[in-house]
Design a protein around this motif. Structure first.
Motif, PDB file in Angstrom:
ATOM      1  N   GLU A  57       0.820  -1.212   0.000  1.00 31.71           N
ATOM      2  CA  GLU A  57       0.000   0.000   0.000  1.00 31.71           C
ATOM      3  C   GLU A  57       0.851   1.259   0.000  1.00 31.71           C
ATOM      4  O   GLU A  57       0.577   2.204  -0.741  1.00 31.71           O
ATOM      5  N   ASP A  64      -5.785  -5.213  -3.837  1.00 25.53           N
ATOM      6  CA  ASP A  64      -5.411  -6.613  -3.660  1.00 25.53           C
ATOM      7  C   ASP A  64      -6.596  -7.489  -4.048  1.00 25.53           C
ATOM      8  O   ASP A  64      -7.704  -7.291  -3.537  1.00 25.53           O
ATOM      9  N   GLN A 107      -2.937 -14.457  -6.299  1.00 33.30           N
ATOM     10  CA  GLN A 107      -3.058 -13.220  -5.536  1.00 33.30           C
ATOM     11  C   GLN A 107      -2.379 -12.146  -6.363  1.00 33.30           C
ATOM     12  O   GLN A 107      -1.208 -12.291  -6.755  1.00 33.30           O
ATOM     13  N   VAL A 109      -1.799  -7.832  -7.036  1.00 30.37           N
ATOM     14  CA  VAL A 109      -1.867  -6.461  -6.560  1.00 30.37           C
ATOM     15  C   VAL A 109      -1.815  -5.505  -7.746  1.00 30.37           C
ATOM     16  O   VAL A 109      -1.244  -5.813  -8.786  1.00 30.37           O
ATOM     17  N   SER A 141      -6.230  -8.069   5.155  1.00 31.55           N
ATOM     18  CA  SER A 141      -5.327  -9.185   5.420  1.00 31.55           C
ATOM     19  C   SER A 141      -5.229  -9.351   6.927  1.00 31.55           C
ATOM     20  O   SER A 141      -4.823  -8.431   7.635  1.00 31.55           O
TER      21      SER A 141
END
Length: 150
Positions: A57, A64, A107, A109, A141
């Motif tokens: 971030e 995400d 996953q 980003v 998270s």
């Protein structure tokens, strides 16, 4: 691997920047035996490398998402084409092959929704062998970068 090796691993998981002197002191060894054990752990593959954990971030990658990938088929040729192609996308932080359906979990980003949509449309949806994609956004998270239990 004995208790001292596990202690070395635990200490390095907590702080990979420990000097050899600090590490030896924490595990109760002199420097030479600690250094030998450390090298043996590296050579055995128990320690795969060292790196810094970065905050996505704060680096402008606060979007995400998880993407579930269903493949057209599970042939070796399809998987051999898909896996290196997905590994070549820097925004994919993890790519795991799963048992059952779906076939993979990614996953990913991105900077924001627009950047994610572009990545999704231009790179991920065009990966070899992909039949279906399903994505969900990560709200929070709760556990991440946890050290392995030793």
């Amino acid at each position: 691997m004995d208790g001292i090796d596990r202690k070395i691993l635990a200490e390095l998981q907590e702080d990979g920047r420990l000097s050899l002197t600090e590490l030896a002191g924490r595990v109760g060894l002199s420097m030479s035996p600690c250094h030998r054990r450390l090298r043996a752990l590296e050579q055995s593959g128990a320690i795969g490398g060292y790196r810094a954990y970065l905050d996505a971030e704060s680096l402008g990658l606060g979007f995400d998402a998880l993407i579930f990938v269903t493949m057209r088929d599970a042939s070796r040729a399809t998987l051999d084409a898909f896996e290196p192609a997905v590994a070549d996308i820097p925004n994919v932080l993890t790519a795991q092959r799963l048992f059952g359906d779906p076939d993979y979990l990614l996953q990913v980003v991105a900077k924001d929704l627009r950047a994610f949509q572009k990545l999704y449309d231009e790179r991920i949806s065009t990966l070899p062998g992909v039949q279906k994609l399903s994505s969900t956004l990560v709200m929070k998270s709760v556990v991440e970068n946890r050290p392995l239990p030793l």
